[in-house]
Design a protein around this motif. Structure first.
Motif: not given
Length: 186
Positions: A67-73
């Motif tokens: 989720c973190v990577t999708c929102l703020c890679p």
């Protein structure tokens, strides 16, 4: 078509070595310099090639990071880059550079694929499922998540960073300069 027979008492025929050009030559499968293959090919042929510990699309192994990577890679990339660079660049610096490249050009995948290649070289990983640039150009988030999971499975706490991981593992001497003793006294 057939090699000449060596007559009794005659000197044997010598095999001709390829010219020392530094360019790849057919037949030998390598580069020739001064009549022999370069050391780089010999080392490269013996390097162990291991499989990734998780697949490219195994995002269910770590849903939080996915989720973190999708929102703020840029956050995930910064954490990965700090570990791969062994603390020479900080998480914030790498993440900010990633975000800047993403905002200005949209070609952050080219930047991040170099780190994937560097990580593969450090840990002897296969270039799979396809070339590093293809993985990052078509599946950027999945590639970053896979790299994050790989480092995590190798014992790194990604939230701590390089220096804190080394302290936790008791290897501070390898990353810190030696202490200087005061000068000679009488």
């Amino acid at each position: 078509m057939y090699p000449k027979q060596v007559e009794e008492g005659a000197a044997p025929l010598r095999a001709q070595s390829p010219p020392a050009t530094g360019f790849p030559m057919n037949g030998g499968g390598g580069y020739y310099q001064a009549g022999g293959a370069t050391a780089a090919l010999a080392v490269q042929a013996k390097a162990p090639v291991a499989a990734w510990s998780t697949g490219l699309c195994n995002c269910f192994d770590d849903c939080g990071n996915c989720c973190v990577t999708c929102l703020c890679p840029c956050i995930t990339f910064g954490q990965i880059a700090e570990i791969i660079d062994r603390g020479s660049t900080s998480c914030g610096t790498s993440g900010a550079l990633y975000a800047l490249i993403m905002l200005l050009t949209g070609c952050q995948c080219v930047f991040s694929c170099f780190y994937r290649a560097k990580m593969r070289a450090q840990y002897g990983l296969r270039e799979s499922p396809c070339a590093d640039c293809c993985v990052h150009c078509f599946c950027e988030c999945c590639a970053l998540c896979q790299e994050y999971r790989e480092l995590k499975k190798r014992g790194f706490d990604m939230k701590l960073g390089w220096h804190a991981n080394m302290e936790r593992q008791g290897r501070t001497a390898a990353t810190m300069p030696p202490q200087m003793h005061p000068g000679m006294t009488r």
